[in-house]
Design a protein around this motif. Sequence first.
Motif, mmCIF file in Angstrom:
data_model
loop_
_atom_site.group_PDB
_atom_site.id
_atom_site.type_symbol
_atom_site.label_atom_id
_atom_site.label_comp_id
_atom_site.label_asym_id
_atom_site.label_seq_id
_atom_site.Cartn_x
_atom_site.Cartn_y
_atom_site.Cartn_z
ATOM 1 N N ALA A 38 -26.912 -41.821 1.168
ATOM 2 C CA ALA A 38 -28.088 -42.608 0.786
ATOM 3 C C ALA A 38 -28.129 -43.918 1.569
ATOM 4 O O ALA A 38 -27.099 -44.441 1.995
ATOM 5 C CB ALA A 38 -28.061 -42.905 -0.709
ATOM 6 N N ASN B 123 -31.636 -31.684 9.346
ATOM 7 C CA ASN B 123 -31.648 -32.104 7.945
ATOM 8 C C ASN B 123 -31.173 -30.997 7.000
ATOM 9 O O ASN B 123 -31.688 -30.817 5.895
ATOM 10 C CB ASN B 123 -33.040 -32.587 7.521
ATOM 11 N N ARG C 159 -34.388 -24.418 4.367
ATOM 12 C CA ARG C 159 -35.418 -23.900 3.457
ATOM 13 C C ARG C 159 -35.865 -22.499 3.856
ATOM 14 O O ARG C 159 -36.647 -21.869 3.126
ATOM 15 C CB ARG C 159 -36.611 -24.850 3.418
ATOM 16 N N ILE D 155 -31.022 -27.501 -2.416
ATOM 17 C CA ILE D 155 -30.009 -28.114 -3.285
ATOM 18 C C ILE D 155 -30.507 -28.130 -4.729
ATOM 19 O O ILE D 155 -29.769 -27.818 -5.673
ATOM 20 C CB ILE D 155 -29.689 -29.547 -2.815
ATOM 21 N N GLU D 156 -31.787 -28.479 -4.915
ATOM 22 C CA GLU D 156 -32.365 -28.490 -6.260
ATOM 23 C C GLU D 156 -32.416 -27.077 -6.845
ATOM 24 O O GLU D 156 -32.213 -26.886 -8.057
ATOM 25 C CB GLU D 156 -33.766 -29.099 -6.203
ATOM 26 N N SER E 264 -29.033 -26.294 -8.156
ATOM 27 C CA SER E 264 -28.754 -27.077 -9.369
ATOM 28 C C SER E 264 -29.499 -26.511 -10.571
ATOM 29 O O SER E 264 -28.943 -26.435 -11.674
ATOM 30 C CB SER E 264 -29.146 -28.541 -9.150
ATOM 31 N N ALA F 255 -31.442 -28.405 3.014
ATOM 32 C CA ALA F 255 -32.726 -28.924 2.545
ATOM 33 C C ALA F 255 -32.634 -29.362 1.087
ATOM 34 O O ALA F 255 -31.945 -28.729 0.287
ATOM 35 C CB ALA F 255 -33.803 -27.847 2.702
ATOM 36 N N THR F 256 -33.360 -30.428 0.770
ATOM 37 C CA THR F 256 -33.324 -30.966 -0.591
ATOM 38 C C THR F 256 -33.794 -29.934 -1.604
ATOM 39 O O THR F 256 -33.217 -29.795 -2.696
ATOM 40 C CB THR F 256 -34.201 -32.228 -0.684
ATOM 41 N N GLU F 257 -34.824 -29.165 -1.261
ATOM 42 C CA GLU F 257 -35.354 -28.183 -2.215
ATOM 43 C C GLU F 257 -34.358 -27.068 -2.489
ATOM 44 O O GLU F 257 -34.317 -26.518 -3.602
ATOM 45 C CB GLU F 257 -36.668 -27.607 -1.688
#
Length: 830
Positions: A101, A790, A763, A797-798, A801, A793-795
């Motif tokens: 971060a 990148n 993704r 990881i979500e 989770s 991907a954030t999506e």
Amino acid sequence: MHQLIFMLNSEVFMKRYPVIFLALCFVVGILTDHFFHPALPVSTAIITAAGFSLASLVLRRFSQPATWLVGCAVVFSALATSRQFQKNLQFNHLGNYPNFAQITVAGRLASEVSLKNERFRFDFAIQAVKLDSQWRREKGLVRVTSRMFPTNYQPFCKLILHGNWVQPKAPAYPGGFDYRRYLDSRKIGGLIKLRKDGAIVVELDNESGGVNRMLAHARAKLWHIIQIVTDAETAPILRGLFIGDRDMIDPQIIDVFSQIGIIHVLAISGLHVGFIVLLAYILAAIFRLPRLPRDCFAMLVVWAFAMFAGLKTPVFRAAIMFSVFTFARLRDRSMDGFSLLALSALIVLAINPRELFAVGFQLSFSAVAGILYFYAKLEKLFRSCKFGEFLWQFEAVAAILKCLPLTSGFGGLLAKTGLRFHLLRYFPALFLVTLSAQLGTAPFIFFHFGRFSFISFIANLIVIPGIFLMIIIAVPTFILYSFSPFAAAYVGNAIDAIMHFILNTSIFFASIHGLSIVDFYPHPFYIVVTLLFIICLLEWQKAGLRFVLLFAAFASLNWQIWSQNFSKDDRNIKITVLDIGQGDATAIIFPGKKIMLIDAGPASHRYDAGEKVILPFLRKAGIEQIDMAVISHPHMDHYGGFGFLARKIPVHCAVFADTSYLDKAFRGLVKRMAANGTEIKIVRRGDILEEFAPAIFYVLGPHPAMAKIKRNWNQASLVLKLQYGKCSMLFGGDTELAGEDELLQFGDFLISDLLKTGHHGSRTSSGLPFLQQVRPEWVTISAGAFNKFNHPATEIIERYSQRSIRMARTDFEGALQFATDGLRLWRIVN
């Protein structure tokens, strides 16, 4: 047997060697905290130590119990010191801050700025951190890397940094260099990486800095002089010798010096302190200083040099030993060499307990311990033969006087001086010192680096005098520069000539093959046993000690052998996802040390995962061959490392999906592997690999139509399912959504305990229907930190989770290890 009784009698040992006893107890306390992590607060440990101390005073009439109580007090004191040191490394706010971060911090430069691999690097003392638009107090030390740095800064000035917060992670492979431990030993609690969107703001308040700023300016001035008086090849080496910074030395020079076992001369160490001491006494003799001023002058010079070098552990240790020895000599007292060493270790560890695990600390103290123990015994052994005694006793002045009549002017003058010069003693003495130091450091060198050089004994005979001569010439040359830069530059040619001679000699020694042991990582037990046997041979005349050493050696050896025979790990399979940056490399080790390597990471002119990570990992694990190399698909970030591995280690079988790929580099790799005797095996959907039975590999993909795809080779990735008892793992390379959808026809057969996530967590993979079918307990993500894609991907990881799938990431955590016995799967946490 009196030696055995002495060693077991702590009272006698405490009275004869009190400092050694206390140092050993302190080390035990640090190791206890490090390996067992007892749930003991610092305050409780301090109170317990005080209680043991008080009890020892009450029972001082009973020597044996009192000694044990003192030892327990020191152990708990060390535990408290270690626990408090670790507590001081923890941040108030940044400790729970998300990894990678962006943060904004304010503080002060805590080191000089160095440039390595095109990146600026410095330590930074944080004073405040900006959270939710508000500045909050924070305290701690971090290491910062950046591609840019302002030119208007002053040493130890105030800065505001905007960058990415990075928590130190585990090694890239099990047993590899532990960067976290290294940072701990430097009191550094985290990292800040400044990227393109980062910033460094220099504040105008640059008045403070004190002694540190003065020393930094002095080091900068010395580096300026070095660059002027020496050439571009010699200057970085002199910088390492006088300033202690090796970052600018050519990596090829470092590699050559490492090969022949003389890398220690390129960094400030106790050896260089010895040179400084000798130089100080030479200057004192020139000015004819009396004994007390001479010794005080030498101590002043040594500590000034230690401060100038940044009080690095080897220098600090040597300065402490020299000061205590000199102080004892001034009081006409003697002090045992091991007691001196133990005292310096006790002081260093009391200041920084984490130094115990630093490689520099271990090598520095083991080298001195080796010299203290082995040198006298090896000298006695050398002088036991007539030729050795002749070399040792040969006196050059007496030999000259025998050839000259005393009536001659020169002969009479020489006889009156009373000089004694043992010309031939130097070479065997230096050889024996080198051998003693090598024997002392060998266990740690094998454990950390897996190498040992036999040519180092000869190389040191040339290199050490050459380095000493350079220092002797360089010091007055630096002083001469203040009066005449031209004359200093002229004298600098002599320094360059000596350095070029050392380099050419070192390159010649490195070119001689067969004189070094490379990539050999014996088990620590075998190292200890070998060392015990060597000591036993040297102590053969002492019957009691000989019995103890032999008993300890055979007991250790038997324990190791029998523990391996009865170990339950023999039936376990270990899966290691190596941290090779942006790419994939997974090693699966089966009982009997058989191994399958699925992919081998990237390779380029700057970085080769096969050389830097995979081969060291295999050597550390005691693996001498690759039984099966699996190439998931022909992308360089997956197969690049196999080129180096195929040249260095036998590869019995190479497995991939098809040979119709258009990639020339991949085809070249396959041809080279085939020429080296590697069996080339093309597999298709429905094939079963039973080479590692009872572990079975099922080939689930790619679909025959996708195997020959000419554009998106990710869809041609080989998909393997490992079934071992009731546990299963799925490895799918870079398979994307279309390939995952095609795999759904296998239904419940896809269910796996562990999934190697597709395409590094992008993704374009890990589709929801696929995850619902596989139902993994764990997913592993292999990705490089701050990669340009990148990944992950954030999506994605979500998505993991939301489905309560546990994640393990190489970019966050380093190498990832799992194990299974066929009944359950568990993670091995480093």
